[in-house]
Write an enzyme that holds these catalytic residues in place. Structure first.
Site, PDB file in Angstrom:
ATOM      1  CE  LYS A 124      -4.473   0.828   0.168  1.00 33.93           C
ATOM      2  NZ  LYS A 124      -5.592  -0.071  -0.201  1.00 33.93           N
ATOM      3  CG  ASP A 164      -7.334   2.980  -0.741  1.00 36.44           C
ATOM      4  OD1 ASP A 164      -7.824   1.842  -0.712  1.00 36.44           O
ATOM      5  OD2 ASP A 164      -7.368   3.747   0.241  1.00 36.44           O
TER       6      ASP A 164
HETATM    7  P1  NDP Z   1     -13.004   7.397  -2.595  1.00 37.28           P
HETATM    8  O1  NDP Z   1     -11.968   8.420  -2.375  1.00 37.28           O
HETATM    9  O2  NDP Z   1     -13.567   7.201  -3.940  1.00 37.28           O
HETATM   10  O3  NDP Z   1     -14.212   7.637  -1.599  1.00 37.28           O
HETATM   11  C1  NDP Z   1     -14.010   7.679  -0.223  1.00 37.28           C
HETATM   12  C2  NDP Z   1     -15.319   8.046   0.444  1.00 37.28           C
HETATM   13  O4  NDP Z   1     -15.177   7.935   1.844  1.00 37.28           O
HETATM   14  C3  NDP Z   1     -15.700   9.478   0.162  1.00 37.28           C
HETATM   15  O5  NDP Z   1     -17.090   9.586   0.208  1.00 37.28           O
HETATM   16  C4  NDP Z   1     -15.031  10.211   1.326  1.00 37.28           C
HETATM   17  O6  NDP Z   1     -15.619  11.442   1.621  1.00 37.28           O
HETATM   18  C5  NDP Z   1     -15.252   9.228   2.435  1.00 37.28           C
HETATM   19  N1  NDP Z   1     -14.185   9.374   3.431  1.00 37.28           N
HETATM   20  C6  NDP Z   1     -12.858   9.255   3.213  1.00 37.28           C
HETATM   21  N2  NDP Z   1     -12.173   9.478   4.326  1.00 37.28           N
HETATM   22  C7  NDP Z   1     -13.092   9.739   5.259  1.00 37.28           C
HETATM   23  C8  NDP Z   1     -12.996  10.046   6.623  1.00 37.28           C
HETATM   24  N3  NDP Z   1     -11.800  10.123   7.243  1.00 37.28           N
HETATM   25  N4  NDP Z   1     -14.151  10.233   7.301  1.00 37.28           N
HETATM   26  C9  NDP Z   1     -15.340  10.160   6.676  1.00 37.28           C
HETATM   27  N5  NDP Z   1     -15.492   9.869   5.363  1.00 37.28           N
HETATM   28  C10 NDP Z   1     -14.380   9.670   4.676  1.00 37.28           C
HETATM   29  O7  NDP Z   1     -12.379   6.031  -2.029  1.00 37.28           O
HETATM   30  P2  NDP Z   1     -12.879   4.536  -2.281  1.00 37.28           P
HETATM   31  O8  NDP Z   1     -14.347   4.500  -2.469  1.00 37.28           O
HETATM   32  O9  NDP Z   1     -12.005   3.954  -3.303  1.00 37.28           O
HETATM   33  O10 NDP Z   1     -12.491   3.861  -0.885  1.00 37.28           O
HETATM   34  C11 NDP Z   1     -13.411   3.714   0.185  1.00 37.28           C
HETATM   35  C12 NDP Z   1     -12.947   2.592   1.086  1.00 37.28           C
HETATM   36  O11 NDP Z   1     -12.896   1.370   0.340  1.00 37.28           O
HETATM   37  C13 NDP Z   1     -11.542   2.753   1.679  1.00 37.28           C
HETATM   38  O12 NDP Z   1     -11.518   2.153   2.953  1.00 37.28           O
HETATM   39  C14 NDP Z   1     -10.664   1.934   0.727  1.00 37.28           C
HETATM   40  O13 NDP Z   1      -9.478   1.513   1.349  1.00 37.28           O
HETATM   41  C15 NDP Z   1     -11.607   0.776   0.445  1.00 37.28           C
HETATM   42  N6  NDP Z   1     -11.331   0.001  -0.757  1.00 37.28           N
HETATM   43  C16 NDP Z   1     -11.216   0.606  -1.975  1.00 37.28           C
HETATM   44  C17 NDP Z   1     -11.000  -0.165  -3.099  1.00 37.28           C
HETATM   45  C18 NDP Z   1     -10.918   0.426  -4.469  1.00 37.28           C
HETATM   46  O14 NDP Z   1     -10.772  -0.346  -5.417  1.00 37.28           O
HETATM   47  N7  NDP Z   1     -11.051   1.718  -4.646  1.00 37.28           N
HETATM   48  C19 NDP Z   1     -10.835  -1.624  -3.015  1.00 37.28           C
HETATM   49  C20 NDP Z   1     -11.060  -2.162  -1.686  1.00 37.28           C
HETATM   50  C21 NDP Z   1     -11.279  -1.357  -0.622  1.00 37.28           C
HETATM   51  P3  NDP Z   1     -14.960  12.810   1.050  1.00 37.28           P
HETATM   52  O15 NDP Z   1     -15.434  12.874  -0.353  1.00 37.28           O
HETATM   53  O16 NDP Z   1     -15.531  13.855   1.933  1.00 37.28           O
HETATM   54  O17 NDP Z   1     -13.485  12.666   1.183  1.00 37.28           O
HETATM   55  O1  2IT Z   2      -7.887  -1.865  -0.745  1.00 34.41           O
HETATM   56  C1  2IT Z   2      -7.819  -2.339  -1.897  1.00 34.41           C
HETATM   57  O2  2IT Z   2      -7.947  -3.540  -2.119  1.00 34.41           O
HETATM   58  C2  2IT Z   2      -7.619  -1.402  -3.003  1.00 34.41           C
HETATM   59  N1  2IT Z   2      -7.547  -0.204  -2.787  1.00 34.41           N
HETATM   60  C3  2IT Z   2      -7.442  -1.925  -4.402  1.00 34.41           C
HETATM   61  C4  2IT Z   2      -6.015  -2.344  -4.633  1.00 34.41           C
HETATM   62  C5  2IT Z   2      -5.683  -2.732  -6.039  1.00 34.41           C
HETATM   63  O3  2IT Z   2      -4.497  -3.019  -6.242  1.00 34.41           O
HETATM   64  O4  2IT Z   2      -6.552  -2.766  -6.914  1.00 34.41           O
END
Ligand code: NDP
Ligand code: 2IT
Length: 447
Positions: A124, A164
């Site tokens: 990461k 992420d």
């Molecule tokens: P995005 O940046 O697209 O969205 C994040 C969302 O969470 C936004 O709505 C953001 O709000 C909110 N958020 C972020 N930080 C905080 C915080 N500290 N407190 C409250 N709300 C918060 O990220 P993703 O959707 O990609 O990721 C969301 C989660 O999913 C994370 O935990 C990530 O690690 C996990 N994840 C992501 C994957 C991927 O492929 N993208 C794969 C697997 C897991 P705001 O817009 O206000 O920042």
């Molecule tokens: O938390 C996760 O699994 C991700 N942000 C996706 C990682 C990836 O390599 O696609």
């Protein structure tokens, strides 16, 4: 193995890393029995080698903002473990990013990637740079400066970053562009790339869709249908939006979203039209969920600076924002309101106390490393397509994603089923993932 001694030692060595210690404690506690079953693990001091990352790369990122001011952020890449494949995992850009958070995420990623059935190790990276409020040019200059430091450490068979929090198609595009310029090679070193330059169909959707597929597998174990169920979602980014999109297409009702400023609750569930509006606010304008609430005061309530959990009546919860966004009180409120399934889209969104509440209540509870593995799985499929220089159809990728999520679910059941039939998905996921990585580490010797 003495779990307490092991954890005490890590606490002394890494005193300022609470998220990392939290993630390690959960895994170590749940695999302690299986670890002791095979004395070779202890002989190889395997647990310590598996919990401490292979290496951490830390650097300063200097860039120039639109006013000509020189700005400095921290950059990191945690290469946790490559026993079963090249280092693989996302990049997070958010003001809260620090070493503890990235170490917890890289540790979790190692186990998650092991569950996917694909050959990927865990990593990461990220920065305390926040793209929010920055112009496209500022984001581009930052991404270029970030990769200028990182490019020597990554490669298609070495370490493959992706998105992420705060890193989506735009950021991956800028990072990939600079990587390509530095190496003069067009290789699949990032995933989540644009469709025109090597990205895979379904990668943007994969984490959210995959989580819903995992949920369907869990519900099937109790003969429950998703149709008509009320689902509380948190977040409104990549994972939350595609989770909601898939839920709506399957006839479920999505009753909440959130962002870092607050939550919206729509008790009767959003219509398709309303969802499209939220999607547009978030993806086209990078706006706030409060804007939707302002436009729909009759159907939607906005809770400023609050999370949705204590304000929703739901059957199912899918936390999809960030770590530790659902605590013990939130869990008790959800259970009180009748929630019978939780499937985590985010990484470690539930605090240990919340997990404990869900498990005591014997509801269906899936930890992120199993339920949200669809994103990195399709990243693995993107790597496979890139190395063959071909592109699969959306149907093909979606079908493989469904199969992988079903396989992860089966692994959880195989290693997590208790007498009486209850499935402890935490123990199941951790044990299945651990055994694969551990076998590979033993076979490859001490290094
Ligand atoms: P995005 O940046 O697209 O969205 C994040 C969302 O969470 C936004 O709505 C953001 O709000 C909110 N958020 C972020 N930080 C905080 C915080 N500290 N407190 C409250 N709300 C918060 O990220 P993703 O959707 O990609 O990721 C969301 C989660 O999913 C994370 O935990 C990530 O690690 C996990 N994840 C992501 C994957 C991927 O492929 N993208 C794969 C697997 C897991 P705001 O817009 O206000 O920042
Ligand atoms: O938390 C996760 O699994 C991700 N942000 C996706 C990682 C990836 O390599 O696609």
């Amino acid at each position: 193995m003495n779990v307490k001694l092991f954890l005490d030692d890590l606490r002394v060595r890494f005193p300022n890393e609470p998220e990392y210690l939290q993630a390690v404690e959960e895994v170590v506690t749940s695999i302690a029995d299986v670890y002791d079953t095979y004395p070779v693990f202890e002989r190889y001091n395997l647990l310590e080698r598996l919990c401490i990352p292979d290496r951490v790369i830390m650097f300063r990122v200097s860039w120039v903002d639109d006013n000509g001011k020189v700005r400095n952020n921290m950059g990191y890449r945690v290469q946790h473990n490559n026993a079963i494949g090249p280092y693989k995992g996302g990049i997070r850009f958010h003001s809260s990013v620090n070493l503890s958070i990235l170490k917890f995420l890289a540790f979790e990623q190692t186990f998650k990637n092991s569950l996917t059935t694909l050959a990927m190790g865990g990593a990461k990276g990220g920065s305390d740079f926040s793209p929010r409020g920055k112009s496209d040019m500022e984001v581009m200059r930052f991404c270029q400066a970030f990769v200028n430091e990182l490019w020597r450490q990554i490669g298609p068979d070495t370490d493959v970053p992706a998105g992420d929090i705060g890193v989506g198609g735009r950021e991956v595009g800028y990072m990939y562009g600079w990587y390509k310029k530095m190496t003069r090679e067009f290789t699949g070193t990032f995933t989540g790339k644009g469709l025109d330059f090597g990205g895979s169909l379904i990668r943007p959707e994969a984490t959210g869709y995959g989580n819903v597929y995992f949920l369907l597998n869990m519900l099937a174990t109790r003969g429950i249908s998703l149709e008509g169920k009320k689902v509380a979602v948190s977040g409104s980014g990549n994972v939350a939006l595609y989770t909601a999109q898939k839920l709506l297409s399957l006839g479920a009702k999505v009753v909440s979203f959130s962002d870092s400023d607050g939550s919206i609750v729509i008790p009767e569930g959003v219509s398709q039209e309303q969802f499209d509006e939220i999607f547009e606010i978030k993806t086209l304008y990078r706006g706030r969920v409060s804007e939707f609430a302002e436009r729909h005061p009759d159907t939607c309530t906005y809770y400023r600076r609050e999370r949705p959990w204590r304000h929703v009546a739901c059957d199912i919860a899918m936390p999809s924002a960030t770590q530790n966004e659902l605590d013990g009180d939130d869990a008790r409120a959800l259970l009180q309101a009748g929630c019978f399934a939780v499937s985590e889209g985010a990484n470690m969104p539930s605090t240990p106390e919340a997990v404990d509440e869900f498990q005591k209540a014997r509801i269906l509870y899936a930890p992120g490393k199993a339920a949200n593995a669809g994103g990195v799985s399709v990243s693995g499929l993107e790597m496979a397509q890139n190395s063959q220089k071909i592109r699969w159809t959306a149907e093909d990728v979606d079908c493989r994603l469904r199969d992988i999520m079903a396989d992860i679910h089966s692994q959880c059941v195989e290693y997590g089923k208790e007498d009486g039939g209850y499935v402890d998905y935490v123990r199941g996921a951790n044990t299945a993932a651990f055994l694969k990585v551990a076998r590979a580490m033993i076979a490859q010797g001490i290094m």
